[in-house]
Design an enzyme around this catalytic site. Structure first.
Site, PDB file in Angstrom:
ATOM      1  N   LYS A  11       0.477  -1.433  -0.053  1.00 21.17           N
ATOM      2  CA  LYS A  11       0.069   0.296  -0.096  1.00 21.17           C
ATOM      3  C   LYS A  11       0.993   1.511   0.198  1.00 21.17           C
ATOM      4  O   LYS A  11       2.056   0.578   0.371  1.00 21.17           O
ATOM      5  CB  LYS A  11      -1.016   0.098   0.903  1.00 21.17           C
ATOM      6  CG  LYS A  11      -0.014  -0.108   2.320  1.00 21.17           C
ATOM      7  CD  LYS A  11      -0.203   1.438   3.210  1.00 21.17           C
ATOM      8  CE  LYS A  11       0.799   1.941   4.174  1.00 21.17           C
ATOM      9  NZ  LYS A  11       0.544   2.970   4.563  1.00 21.17           N
ATOM     10  N   PRO A  96       9.920  -4.600   0.109  1.00 19.51           N
ATOM     11  CA  PRO A  96      11.215  -4.179   1.047  1.00 19.51           C
ATOM     12  C   PRO A  96      10.534  -4.194   2.267  1.00 19.51           C
ATOM     13  O   PRO A  96       9.530  -3.568   2.893  1.00 19.51           O
ATOM     14  CB  PRO A  96      11.710  -2.480   0.563  1.00 19.51           C
ATOM     15  CG  PRO A  96      10.863  -3.168  -0.667  1.00 19.51           C
ATOM     16  CD  PRO A  96       9.815  -3.143  -1.099  1.00 19.51           C
ATOM     17  N   VAL A  97      11.386  -4.878   3.222  1.00 20.69           N
ATOM     18  CA  VAL A  97      10.666  -4.186   4.716  1.00 20.69           C
ATOM     19  C   VAL A  97      11.133  -3.211   5.311  1.00 20.69           C
ATOM     20  O   VAL A  97      11.431  -2.444   5.096  1.00 20.69           O
ATOM     21  CB  VAL A  97      11.462  -5.889   5.349  1.00 20.69           C
ATOM     22  CG1 VAL A  97      11.241  -5.501   6.793  1.00 20.69           C
ATOM     23  CG2 VAL A  97      11.535  -6.711   4.196  1.00 20.69           C
ATOM     24  N   ALA A  99       9.970  -0.473   4.813  1.00 19.34           N
ATOM     25  CA  ALA A  99       9.739   0.514   3.737  1.00 19.34           C
ATOM     26  C   ALA A  99       8.968   1.516   3.945  1.00 19.34           C
ATOM     27  O   ALA A  99       9.024   2.707   3.109  1.00 19.34           O
ATOM     28  CB  ALA A  99       9.902  -0.156   3.023  1.00 19.34           C
ATOM     29  N   GLY A 100       7.665   1.514   4.757  1.00 18.97           N
ATOM     30  CA  GLY A 100       6.667   2.345   4.738  1.00 18.97           C
ATOM     31  C   GLY A 100       5.457   1.417   3.722  1.00 18.97           C
ATOM     32  O   GLY A 100       4.161   1.998   3.473  1.00 18.97           O
ATOM     33  N   MET A 101       5.000   0.587   3.618  1.00 20.67           N
ATOM     34  CA  MET A 101       4.792  -0.152   2.622  1.00 20.67           C
ATOM     35  C   MET A 101       3.755  -0.772   2.507  1.00 20.67           C
ATOM     36  O   MET A 101       2.640  -1.972   2.501  1.00 20.67           O
ATOM     37  CB  MET A 101       4.901  -0.451   0.822  1.00 20.67           C
ATOM     38  CG  MET A 101       5.564   0.955   0.113  1.00 20.67           C
ATOM     39  SD  MET A 101       6.602   0.287  -1.205  1.00 20.67           S
ATOM     40  CE  MET A 101       7.875  -0.490  -0.363  1.00 20.67           C
ATOM     41  N   ALA A 102       3.502  -1.537   4.010  1.00 13.40           N
ATOM     42  CA  ALA A 102       2.812  -1.689   5.000  1.00 13.40           C
ATOM     43  C   ALA A 102       2.672  -3.188   4.702  1.00 13.40           C
ATOM     44  O   ALA A 102       1.950  -4.766   4.867  1.00 13.40           O
ATOM     45  CB  ALA A 102       1.387  -1.698   5.141  1.00 13.40           C
ATOM     46  N   GLY A 103       4.331  -4.265   4.131  1.00 11.17           N
ATOM     47  CA  GLY A 103       4.634  -5.264   3.759  1.00 11.17           C
ATOM     48  C   GLY A 103       4.210  -6.169   4.258  1.00 11.17           C
ATOM     49  O   GLY A 103       3.486  -7.096   4.584  1.00 11.17           O
ATOM     50  N   GLY A 104       4.188  -6.248   6.374  1.00  9.80           N
ATOM     51  CA  GLY A 104       4.205  -7.131   7.056  1.00  9.80           C
ATOM     52  C   GLY A 104       2.908  -7.648   6.997  1.00  9.80           C
ATOM     53  O   GLY A 104       2.033  -8.508   7.699  1.00  9.80           O
ATOM     54  N   ASP A 138      -2.494  -1.614  10.606  1.00 13.66           N
ATOM     55  CA  ASP A 138      -2.642  -1.220   8.854  1.00 13.66           C
ATOM     56  C   ASP A 138      -3.073  -2.870   8.081  1.00 13.66           C
ATOM     57  O   ASP A 138      -3.349  -2.482   7.299  1.00 13.66           O
ATOM     58  CB  ASP A 138      -1.073  -1.079   8.201  1.00 13.66           C
ATOM     59  CG  ASP A 138      -0.996  -0.071   8.066  1.00 13.66           C
ATOM     60  OD1 ASP A 138      -1.699   0.604   8.521  1.00 13.66           O
ATOM     61  OD2 ASP A 138       0.429   0.340   8.356  1.00 13.66           O
TER      62      ASP A 138
END
Ligand code: C5P
Length: 294
Positions: A11, A96-97, A99-104, A138
């Site tokens: 996201k 990317p971990v 990174a501000g993209m809510a990957g987890g 998130d």
């Protein structure tokens, strides 16, 4: 044994505003969220006969309930009193971990969607979001994705008119930022500039991509240490010079993104930034997720 494969989508924050600090230590937020096509792949297996097994292609990620994907599986089984007879999660990360993209959070949400189907639970999106909120702020948004306004801790969701389809260049500088520390930095200062969230939603309603891009802003940019802030600005400038309609940082960073209406301009921006930043991606916006996989 039953098995399935699911995808977890990154996201972006088209806007991010932090309102008040709450008695529970969290902050009330006002964020316009957008799903993009950058994704992780998760292979899920039920009935393995063994306790929860979690593996990933990144050795440094936790392989137990400290990984949000495993935490989501455990929360789902606990909340629905389901015994899957053993579970295995294999995670292949591309997002990317830190990174501000809510990957987890996206991985956790994908586990919720995937196990909902695999175990035949037939839970509604709203119930999956409730369980997701137990895992992280998130996660509820990441269950359904698309274009949405997230308020409260991030779990109070209102669907918005979809962002007109566009090309997105994502660029993650090599430094990482601590989410709790950035929140703390915001608590210690007066926020000088805030995003025009109402104007941005108005532009979404009008299907006005340049209007959305022009209004993108993230209050965390203001509290980054000076050297970090300069690097974020340099990436934003490069994206704009290559024809981005707007550029902003996502979440607590450090990923910066630009929105492009022309693919050729997005490709040129990607080509200029990729030699400087290994984690640079050329992706597209994506719609809602529930109907895609469940
Ligand atoms: O909910 P999650 O575990 O993702 O939050 C991580 C940290 O971010 C929290 O411990 C808190 O410090 C901060 N946070 C916050 N307000 C929010 C979301 C997160 O202060 N709405």
């Amino acid at each position: 044994m039953a098995a399935t494969e699911v995808f977890a989508y990154a996201k972006l924050n088209l806007s991010l505003d932090v309102l008040d600090k709450r008695p529970d230590g969290y902050h009330d937020m006002k964020m316009v969220m957008q799903t993009v096509t950058l994704r992780d792949r998760l292979a899920l297996e039920a009935g393995t006969g063994a306790p929860l097994q979690m593996r990933s292609n990144l050795g440094f990620l936790p392989a137990d309930e400290h990984n949000l994907a495993a935490a989501a599986a455990l929360a789902l089984c606990r909340e629905t009193e389901t015994d899957p007879g053993g579970l295995s999660i294999r995670l292949e990360k591309t997002i990317p971990v830190c990174a501000g993209m809510a990957g987890g959070s996206a991985d956790a949400a994908a586990v919720l969607r995937g196990l909902n189907g695999l175990l035949g639970l037939r839970l509604s999106q709203a119930r999956l979001e409730e369980i997701g909120a137990l895992v992280g702020s998130d996660v509820p948004y990441c269950v359904g994705g698309g274009t949405a306004l997230a308020e409260g801790r991030g779990e109070v969701l209102t669907p918005l008119p979809p962002l007109p389809h566009c090309h997105v260049v994502l660029c993650k500088p090599a430094f990482s930022v601590s989410t709790p520390e950035l929140f703390k930095a915001l608590d210690g200062c007066r926020i000088r500039r805030r995003p025009d969230t109402a104007g941005l939603i108005g532009a979404l309603t009008a299907g006005d991509l340049p209007g959305v891009a022009r209004r993108m802003y993230n209050v965390f940019e203001d509290v980054l240490p000076q050297r970090r802030y300069q690097e974020i600005c340099a990436i934003k400038n490069s994206l704009i010079q290559h024809g981005a309609l707007g550029a902003s940082m996502s979440g607590t960073g450090p990923t910066v993104f630009g929105l492009f209406d022309r693919q050729s301009a997005a490709e040129a921006a990607w080509a200029a930034l990729r030699p400087l930043y290994q984690e640079t991606f050329l992706v597209e916006t994506a719609g809602t997720l529930m109907e895609k996989e469940v």
